[in-house]
Enzyme design. Structure first.
Site, mmCIF file in Angstrom:
data_model
loop_
_atom_site.group_PDB
_atom_site.id
_atom_site.type_symbol
_atom_site.label_atom_id
_atom_site.label_comp_id
_atom_site.label_asym_id
_atom_site.label_seq_id
_atom_site.Cartn_x
_atom_site.Cartn_y
_atom_site.Cartn_z
ATOM 1 N N ALA A 114 0.782 -1.242 0.000
ATOM 2 C CA ALA A 114 0.000 0.000 0.000
ATOM 3 C C ALA A 114 0.814 1.293 0.000
ATOM 4 O O ALA A 114 0.309 2.323 -0.432
ATOM 5 C CB ALA A 114 -0.933 0.011 1.214
ATOM 6 N N ALA A 115 2.036 1.268 0.530
ATOM 7 C CA ALA A 115 2.763 2.526 0.738
ATOM 8 C C ALA A 115 3.242 3.119 -0.591
ATOM 9 O O ALA A 115 3.643 2.361 -1.481
ATOM 10 C CB ALA A 115 3.970 2.268 1.644
ATOM 11 N N PRO A 116 3.202 4.441 -0.761
ATOM 12 C CA PRO A 116 2.853 5.472 0.226
ATOM 13 C C PRO A 116 1.361 5.831 0.292
ATOM 14 O O PRO A 116 1.021 6.863 0.852
ATOM 15 C CB PRO A 116 3.671 6.669 -0.252
ATOM 16 N N GLY A 117 0.498 5.019 -0.280
ATOM 17 C CA GLY A 117 -0.927 5.198 -0.015
ATOM 18 C C GLY A 117 -1.714 5.985 -1.049
ATOM 19 O O GLY A 117 -2.855 6.363 -0.790
ATOM 20 N N SER A 118 -1.136 6.209 -2.235
ATOM 21 C CA SER A 118 -1.887 6.959 -3.257
ATOM 22 C C SER A 118 -3.170 6.214 -3.627
ATOM 23 O O SER A 118 -4.246 6.813 -3.714
ATOM 24 C CB SER A 118 -1.033 7.142 -4.516
ATOM 25 N N LYS A 119 -3.029 4.904 -3.826
ATOM 26 C CA LYS A 119 -4.219 4.133 -4.232
ATOM 27 C C LYS A 119 -5.112 3.856 -3.022
ATOM 28 O O LYS A 119 -6.334 3.903 -3.130
ATOM 29 C CB LYS A 119 -3.800 2.844 -4.936
ATOM 30 N N ASP A 137 2.002 -2.935 4.147
ATOM 31 C CA ASP A 137 3.266 -2.807 3.407
ATOM 32 C C ASP A 137 4.375 -3.362 4.292
ATOM 33 O O ASP A 137 4.369 -3.137 5.503
ATOM 34 C CB ASP A 137 3.563 -1.347 3.051
ATOM 35 N N ASP A 180 -0.561 -4.173 -5.831
ATOM 36 C CA ASP A 180 0.211 -3.233 -6.658
ATOM 37 C C ASP A 180 1.681 -3.511 -6.347
ATOM 38 O O ASP A 180 2.291 -2.842 -5.518
ATOM 39 C CB ASP A 180 -0.206 -1.807 -6.258
ATOM 40 N N CYS A 233 3.933 -0.959 -12.675
ATOM 41 C CA CYS A 233 4.241 0.176 -13.552
ATOM 42 C C CYS A 233 5.430 -0.224 -14.419
ATOM 43 O O CYS A 233 6.441 0.451 -14.463
ATOM 44 C CB CYS A 233 4.499 1.451 -12.749
HETATM 45 C C1 LIG Z 1 4.541 -0.046 -6.281
HETATM 46 S S1 LIG Z 1 4.785 0.230 -4.605
HETATM 47 C C2 LIG Z 1 3.145 0.461 -4.010
HETATM 48 C C3 LIG Z 1 2.585 1.819 -4.306
HETATM 49 C C4 LIG Z 1 1.245 2.052 -3.614
HETATM 50 N N1 LIG Z 1 0.283 1.028 -3.977
HETATM 51 C C5 LIG Z 1 0.647 3.402 -3.948
HETATM 52 O O1 LIG Z 1 -0.200 3.512 -4.840
HETATM 53 O O2 LIG Z 1 1.028 4.385 -3.300
HETATM 54 C C6 LIG Z 1 5.162 -1.355 -3.999
HETATM 55 C C7 LIG Z 1 5.215 -1.457 -2.489
HETATM 56 O O3 LIG Z 1 5.405 -2.829 -2.168
HETATM 57 C C8 LIG Z 1 6.096 -2.871 -0.944
HETATM 58 N N2 LIG Z 1 6.621 -4.239 -0.786
HETATM 59 C C9 LIG Z 1 7.766 -4.770 -1.262
HETATM 60 N N3 LIG Z 1 7.838 -6.076 -0.932
HETATM 61 C C10 LIG Z 1 6.698 -6.384 -0.248
HETATM 62 C C11 LIG Z 1 6.205 -7.551 0.354
HETATM 63 N N4 LIG Z 1 6.884 -8.701 0.304
HETATM 64 N N5 LIG Z 1 5.014 -7.505 0.993
HETATM 65 C C12 LIG Z 1 4.316 -6.339 1.056
HETATM 66 N N6 LIG Z 1 4.762 -5.183 0.497
HETATM 67 C C13 LIG Z 1 5.926 -5.206 -0.143
HETATM 68 C C14 LIG Z 1 7.141 -1.804 -1.077
HETATM 69 O O4 LIG Z 1 7.596 -1.385 0.195
HETATM 70 C C15 LIG Z 1 6.359 -0.722 -1.830
HETATM 71 O O5 LIG Z 1 5.846 0.202 -0.915
#
Ligand SMILES: C[S@@+](CC[C@H](N)C(=O)[O-])C[C@H]1O[C@@H](n2cnc3c(N)ncnc32)[C@H](O)[C@@H]1O
Length: 305
Positions: A114-119, A137, A180, A233
């Site tokens: 989820a981070a940084p939470g835009s979606k 996350d 995501d 992406c």
């Molecule tokens: C593409 S970003 C997500 C962006 C977010 N959905 C948004 O819209 O703001 C991918 C995220 O996956 C997290 N991540 C990486 N490995 C992970 C795991 N094994 N389990 C959960 N989250 C993970 C990362 O820390 C990162 O924040």
């Protein structure tokens, strides 16, 4: 890594990206700023007026409500309206993933990465802050901006967890899940201000195993009949269609069309010597010369019995 041109860097995809020359040429243009208006904090009309009074030109990205391309602005984070949570600066394609998920007020939704939470914050907006979102996350550093964004944007129906997604407890099942995933982020690659094309240093192969694991767990956490969106992406078929194909082979998953009237390309039928399930054509590939935003892939999946 040597400094490659977009044509050289993306040469392996020259046969799958439609109008490859236009695609490469678009990568030399700066990424536009998009605002998602946050109706949890202020009506769209009021936010538009406030921005226009500051000389910011807004172009509505039809047919979606809430999304505007902003011109004459370079640092949206400096706006008072940003601090007040009246808007969020968010790539147009990122907005589309939350719309494709289609969350409804009162539902239980999991955002696995989820981070940084835009979606997450847009999901809360579409749910009118009713029901519950679990925003997970694994990265503790990224939970700080996640928490700050949810607070700034007035989200009150989300709780935050910090599991590696592949070990998320299977105690509760969700109406909708967004996954995501971390990806090679090729869709974010554009030329910088000095015209140099920024290269990705991610190793795509290392990610595909994690992406498959996350997608399977996300699917297992869905209620029967529930809906999942898998998004990246990036353009790599290994991270996109091949991952979705893996799900179709191992679970009772069905790919559904995404009902939005916007330019995109269908999911691939084939990559190298792999032929994909025909339903993968319902996935969306978004290229910057089709919609001027971060390149993106998304699949909408429904869980059968
Ligand atoms: C593409 S970003 C997500 C962006 C977010 N959905 C948004 O819209 O703001 C991918 C995220 O996956 C997290 N991540 C990486 N490995 C992970 C795991 N094994 N389990 C959960 N989250 C993970 C990362 O820390 C990162 O924040």
């Amino acid at each position: 890594m040597p400094n490659l041109t977009p044509e050289e860097y993306f040469a392996p995809f020259s046969q799958i990206i439609p109008n490859f020359a236009a695609f490469c040429s678009k990568l030399s243009a700066t990424l536009p700023v998009h605002f998602r208006m946050n109706t949890l904090k202020a009506p769209v009309r009021e936010t538009r007026l406030r921005l226009e009074q500051q000389g910011i030109a807004l172009v509505k990205e039809d047919p979606l409500k809430l999304v505007y391309r902003a011109e004459n602005i370079s640092q949206p984070g400096h706006l008072l309206e940003f601090s007040l949570g009246h808007l969020h600066s968010q790539a147009f394609s990122s907005v589309l993933a939350a719309f494709a998920l289609g969350p409804e007020p009162g539902e239980a939704v999991l955002d696995l990465c989820a981070a940084p939470g835009s979606k997450t914050s847009l999901i809360a907006q579409l749910m009118q802050n009713k029901g519950i979102i679990v925003a997970n996350d694994r990265n503790p550093d990224r939970l700080i901006p996640l928490r700050a964004n949810l607070k700034r944007l007035g989200v009150i129906n989300a709780l935050i967890t910090r599991y590696p997604g592949q070990h998320f407890p299977r105690r509760f099942f969700f109406d909708r899940v967004l996954v995501d995933v971390p990806c090679s982020a090729e869709g974010t690659l554009r030329a910088g201000p000095n015209g140099t094309f920024r290269q990705s240093t991610w190793a795509s192969q290392k990610l595909t195993r994690l992406q498959r694991d996350l997608l399977l767990v996300a699917f297992d956490l869905l209620k029967v009949g529930g809906t999942l969106v898998y998004s990246t992406c990036t353009y790599s078929p290994d991270e996109n269609e091949s991952t979705v194909q893996f799900l179709l082979k191992t679970r009772p998953a069905e790919i559904q069309p995404i009902e939005m009237d916007l330019p995109h390309s269908p999911g691939l039928e084939q990559w190298k010597d792999t032929s994909y399930d025909p339903s993968i054509k319902y996935c969306w590939r978004i290229y910057p010369h089709q919609i001027d935003t971060v390149g993106f892939f998304m699949a909408r999946v429904v869980k059968g019995s």
